[in-house]
Design a protein around this motif. Structure first.
Motif, PDB file in Angstrom:
ATOM      1  N   ASP A  15     -67.248 -22.838  -7.791  1.00  0.00           N
ATOM      2  CA  ASP A  15     -66.125 -22.091  -8.379  1.00  0.00           C
ATOM      3  C   ASP A  15     -65.083 -23.048  -8.950  1.00  0.00           C
ATOM      4  O   ASP A  15     -64.509 -22.798 -10.021  1.00  0.00           O
ATOM      5  N   ALA A  37     -67.707 -22.782  -2.971  1.00  0.00           N
ATOM      6  CA  ALA A  37     -66.325 -23.091  -3.335  1.00  0.00           C
ATOM      7  C   ALA A  37     -66.276 -24.198  -4.381  1.00  0.00           C
ATOM      8  O   ALA A  37     -65.468 -24.157  -5.325  1.00  0.00           O
ATOM      9  N   GLU A  38     -67.135 -25.218  -4.233  1.00  0.00           N
ATOM     10  CA  GLU A  38     -67.149 -26.319  -5.188  1.00  0.00           C
ATOM     11  C   GLU A  38     -67.625 -25.849  -6.557  1.00  0.00           C
ATOM     12  O   GLU A  38     -67.106 -26.284  -7.581  1.00  0.00           O
ATOM     13  N   ARG A  40     -71.041 -22.436   2.144  1.00  0.00           N
ATOM     14  CA  ARG A  40     -69.673 -22.029   1.817  1.00  0.00           C
ATOM     15  C   ARG A  40     -69.004 -23.085   0.955  1.00  0.00           C
ATOM     16  O   ARG A  40     -68.361 -22.778  -0.058  1.00  0.00           O
ATOM     17  N   ARG A  41     -69.158 -24.369   1.308  1.00  0.00           N
ATOM     18  CA  ARG A  41     -68.563 -25.439   0.542  1.00  0.00           C
ATOM     19  C   ARG A  41     -69.176 -25.525  -0.854  1.00  0.00           C
ATOM     20  O   ARG A  41     -68.457 -25.771  -1.834  1.00  0.00           O
TER      21      ARG A  41
END
Length: 232
Positions: free
Chosen positions: A103, A100-101, A96-97
């Motif tokens: 993006d 997000a990173e 998930r991280r």
């Protein structure tokens, strides 16, 4: 030159360069502290735990310690299962991280460097998580091996106990059969002795009766003889 409606809008190179410089300055100025969950350097000793928040704001060499923390070998199957669950939760958080990173990197000036750093941090975290599953699997494998050995030992012990019981049962059966045979022999011997005693008794009685009969016959003959002598 006039732009048509479908022609791509071209921005002047100096404007792009200015935007890039501003973005680079923001990146350098903010550094790792601009990332979500990063700790400022003046907060004292960094908190170490299983949260993945700090992974993308620290060098990849330190990612393992920040992600997983100290690993305690499991002492039970419940501990091993908990380690699997912890590893799965960390993998989900890592993915998930990372998403997000990535993006966030697309909106940054040094996009390729940002993506590369994010990939390194993701890889370092993934590698750091692996020992959790590996240690749990090692414990489970050893636990199953120990269970199999214990079951084999128990089966061997049960087989030996059954063999001992069978030998003892066979010995008791043979002893009982021998006792019964001895009893039968003794009974037969007693019956034979009783029969012999009866036979001897019968012979003695017969001899005694014959003797009495002979005595009576002798007395009768004597009386007969005396009577004959006394007759005129």
């Amino acid at each position: 030159m006039r732009h048509t409606e479908n022609a791509p809008l071209r921005r002047p190179a100096w404007r792009l360069g200015l935007v890039g410089l501003l973005g680079a300055a923001c990146w350098v100025g903010l550094g790792a502290n601009a990332l979500p969950g990063a700790h400022s350097p003046d907060t004292g000793s960094a908190t170490r735990g299983t949260n993945l928040t700090n992974v993308f704001s620290v060098p990849t060499a330190a990612a393992a310690e920040l992600v997983v923390g100290p690993i305690t070998p499991p002492q039970s199957m419940e501990d091993a299962q908990a380690m699997h669950q912890r590893a799965e939760a960390l993998r989900s958080e890592n993915e998930r991280r990372y998403a997000a990173e990535k993006d966030a990197c697309y909106s940054r000036f040094l996009m390729n460097a940002c993506l590369e750093d994010a990939k390194k941090a993701f890889t370092a975290a993934s590698i750091a998580i692996r020992p959790l599953d590996q240690m749990a699997r090692d414990f489970e494998r050893e636990h199953r091996r120990a269970e199999i050995q214990a079951k084999d030992a128990q089966r061997a012990q049960d087989a030996e106990r059954r063999a001992v019981d069978e030998r003892e049962q066979a010995a008791r059966y043979r002893a009982e059969e021998a006792r019964r045979a001895a009893e039968r022999e003794q009974h037969l011997a007693e019956k034979a002795a009783q029969a012999e005693e009866g036979r001897r008794k019968t012979l003695a009685e017969e001899a005694d009766r014959r003797e009495r009969d002979a005595e009576r016959a002798r007395h009768r003959a004597e009386r007969e003889a005396k009577k004959a002598e006394g007759a005129p």
